[in-house]
Design a protein around this motif. Sequence first.
Motif, PDB file in Angstrom:
ATOM      1  N   ILE A 229       0.510  -1.088  -0.106  1.00 43.84           N
ATOM      2  CA  ILE A 229       0.155   0.207  -0.189  1.00 43.84           C
ATOM      3  C   ILE A 229       0.714   1.394   0.637  1.00 43.84           C
ATOM      4  CG2 ILE A 229      -1.670  -0.968   1.413  1.00 43.84           C
ATOM      5  CD1 ILE A 229      -1.217   0.734   3.419  1.00 43.84           C
ATOM      6  N   ALA A 230       2.213   0.812  -0.285  1.00 40.48           N
ATOM      7  CA  ALA A 230       2.774   2.403   0.318  1.00 40.48           C
ATOM      8  C   ALA A 230       4.669   1.704  -0.165  1.00 40.48           C
ATOM      9  CB  ALA A 230       2.720   2.967   1.545  1.00 40.48           C
ATOM     10  N   GLY A 231       5.371   2.739  -0.163  1.00 38.78           N
ATOM     11  CA  GLY A 231       6.750   2.088   0.210  1.00 38.78           C
ATOM     12  C   GLY A 231       7.281   3.859   0.354  1.00 38.78           C
ATOM     13  N   SER A 232       8.779   3.174   0.776  1.00 40.92           N
ATOM     14  CA  SER A 232      10.222   4.999   0.705  1.00 40.92           C
ATOM     15  C   SER A 232      10.976   4.001  -0.145  1.00 40.92           C
ATOM     16  CB  SER A 232      10.656   5.137   2.217  1.00 40.92           C
ATOM     17  OG  SER A 232      11.017   6.582   2.430  1.00 40.92           O
ATOM     18  N   LEU A 233      11.212   4.710  -1.443  1.00 39.51           N
ATOM     19  CA  LEU A 233      12.719   4.141  -1.505  1.00 39.51           C
ATOM     20  C   LEU A 233      13.864   5.243  -1.447  1.00 39.51           C
ATOM     21  CD1 LEU A 233      14.307   2.991  -3.406  1.00 39.51           C
ATOM     22  CD2 LEU A 233      14.167   4.370  -5.549  1.00 39.51           C
ATOM     23  N   PHE A 245      13.672   9.380  -1.344  1.00 40.53           N
ATOM     24  CA  PHE A 245      13.650   9.850  -3.063  1.00 40.53           C
ATOM     25  C   PHE A 245      12.195  10.222  -2.824  1.00 40.53           C
ATOM     26  CE2 PHE A 245      14.750  11.226  -6.806  1.00 40.53           C
ATOM     27  CZ  PHE A 245      15.813  12.119  -7.406  1.00 40.53           C
ATOM     28  N   TYR A 246      11.844   8.875  -2.672  1.00 43.57           N
ATOM     29  CA  TYR A 246      10.412   8.469  -3.546  1.00 43.57           C
ATOM     30  C   TYR A 246       9.096   8.571  -2.090  1.00 43.57           C
ATOM     31  CZ  TYR A 246      11.353   8.921  -8.776  1.00 43.57           C
ATOM     32  OH  TYR A 246      11.831   9.429  -9.024  1.00 43.57           O
ATOM     33  N   ASN A 247       8.463   8.943  -0.764  1.00 47.52           N
ATOM     34  CA  ASN A 247       7.192   8.509  -0.470  1.00 47.52           C
ATOM     35  C   ASN A 247       6.194   8.693  -0.946  1.00 47.52           C
ATOM     36  OD1 ASN A 247       9.195   7.833   1.931  1.00 47.52           O
ATOM     37  ND2 ASN A 247       8.360   9.730   3.105  1.00 47.52           N
ATOM     38  N   MET A 248       5.724   7.397  -1.073  1.00 51.37           N
ATOM     39  CA  MET A 248       4.843   7.028  -2.187  1.00 51.37           C
ATOM     40  C   MET A 248       3.611   5.901  -1.150  1.00 51.37           C
ATOM     41  SD  MET A 248       4.644   8.817  -4.444  1.00 51.37           S
ATOM     42  CE  MET A 248       6.536  10.238  -4.516  1.00 51.37           C
ATOM     43  N   LEU A 249       2.495   6.795  -1.339  1.00 45.07           N
ATOM     44  CA  LEU A 249       1.271   5.483  -1.021  1.00 45.07           C
ATOM     45  C   LEU A 249       0.161   5.206  -1.984  1.00 45.07           C
ATOM     46  CD1 LEU A 249      -0.918   6.987   1.645  1.00 45.07           C
ATOM     47  CD2 LEU A 249       0.322   8.478   0.717  1.00 45.07           C
ATOM     48  N   TYR A 250      -0.729   4.306  -2.109  1.00 42.11           N
ATOM     49  CA  TYR A 250      -2.309   4.383  -2.573  1.00 42.11           C
ATOM     50  C   TYR A 250      -3.026   5.301  -1.677  1.00 42.11           C
ATOM     51  CZ  TYR A 250      -1.050   0.604  -5.489  1.00 42.11           C
ATOM     52  OH  TYR A 250      -0.236   0.309  -6.581  1.00 42.11           O
ATOM     53  N   TYR A 251      -3.525   6.311  -2.110  1.00 38.97           N
ATOM     54  CA  TYR A 251      -4.377   6.983  -1.323  1.00 38.97           C
ATOM     55  C   TYR A 251      -5.577   6.797  -0.818  1.00 38.97           C
ATOM     56  CZ  TYR A 251      -1.365  11.398  -1.676  1.00 38.97           C
ATOM     57  OH  TYR A 251      -0.887  12.285  -1.825  1.00 38.97           O
ATOM     58  N   GLU A 252      -6.474   5.412  -1.078  1.00 45.23           N
ATOM     59  CA  GLU A 252      -7.482   4.640  -0.004  1.00 45.23           C
ATOM     60  C   GLU A 252      -6.728   3.914   1.178  1.00 45.23           C
ATOM     61  OE1 GLU A 252      -6.034   2.231  -4.386  1.00 45.23           O
ATOM     62  OE2 GLU A 252      -5.913   4.160  -3.478  1.00 45.23           O
ATOM     63  N   TYR A 253      -5.820   4.117   0.857  1.00 42.34           N
ATOM     64  CA  TYR A 253      -4.719   3.199   2.356  1.00 42.34           C
ATOM     65  C   TYR A 253      -4.794   4.632   3.518  1.00 42.34           C
ATOM     66  CZ  TYR A 253      -5.236  -1.272  -0.059  1.00 42.34           C
ATOM     67  OH  TYR A 253      -6.241  -1.775  -0.009  1.00 42.34           O
TER      68      TYR A 253
END
Length: 319
Positions: A229-233, A245-253
Amino acid sequence: MEIINYTEEWKEKWDNFILESNNGTMFHLQRFFDYHTPGKFNFHHLIFLDKGNIKALLPGAIINNVFESPIGASYGSIVTKDVKFVEAMEIVSTLIEWGKKNGIKEFTLTSAPMIYEKHPNQNLDFAMLWQGFKYSLHYISSAIKLDKNVDIIERFSPTIRRNIRKSFTDFNLKIEINDRYDQFYPILLDNKARHGVKPTHTYDDLIKLTELLPDNLKLFMVYKDEKPIAGSLMFFANRTVAICFYNMLYYEYAQYKPIQRVMYEVVKYCTENDYQYVDIGVSQDTKAENPMTPSISLIDFKEKFDAKTIMRNTLNLKL
């Protein structure tokens, strides 16, 4: 002191110098530049020699008689060891003379913030300013100073602390450090699309970077009931600083606060592995006309993790 153009025969010496330098990062390594498709950039890297020994390095390119650094990277400018002031002055004067002899009309150099240095040393900055460089741009970044003697969760704001604790119990989130870029990249694409932009890197770029620099990239994935559902690279720029560098998530979660949990895991990992800072990146309003316009909400969010402002500065000289 003289300046010569970089050629492949210098590759090993170039990268070794970066690794031993005071202010070099992964973004200065020739191994890093190798991830770019051949011909994408017309690189013109410079080597400063004194009696045959490398004294400084400057990656970059010449575009319309302007020498720009970085090109195809996050940070650039001159890389040195822990130089004395007199050495810094000579490096800068040598660069200016080289520029005049080679028809350069302008230098635009953006270095890594001072937290990236093993030993804070502004000799080079002052030498550049004294010899005519001027600041032309400042970006606001946020970084967390790591400290093994301070409880990590207690550093964060009360709301962040509460959500992290819930992620262990009520939300039951699981964190893995793995290489599942096939799971992460769709999250990255979805996240960026919401803001009308594309990622800096393609999927193939990230795979190539992990092959070229396996010790410099780590992917922290967040799972809810086995679903990513999310990750940090993380890019481990040098032995001092790691960058989210990338902090990303699926917004539905979003209700499970996965970014807050992964930030805790990142800070914990970096603290335990003797890094000095976690850089959470720039916080500019990319839709504003002035590129320096700060994103107040983003800065405020980062401050909830006890991040403080650092500046990424660009120095410019017109010849």
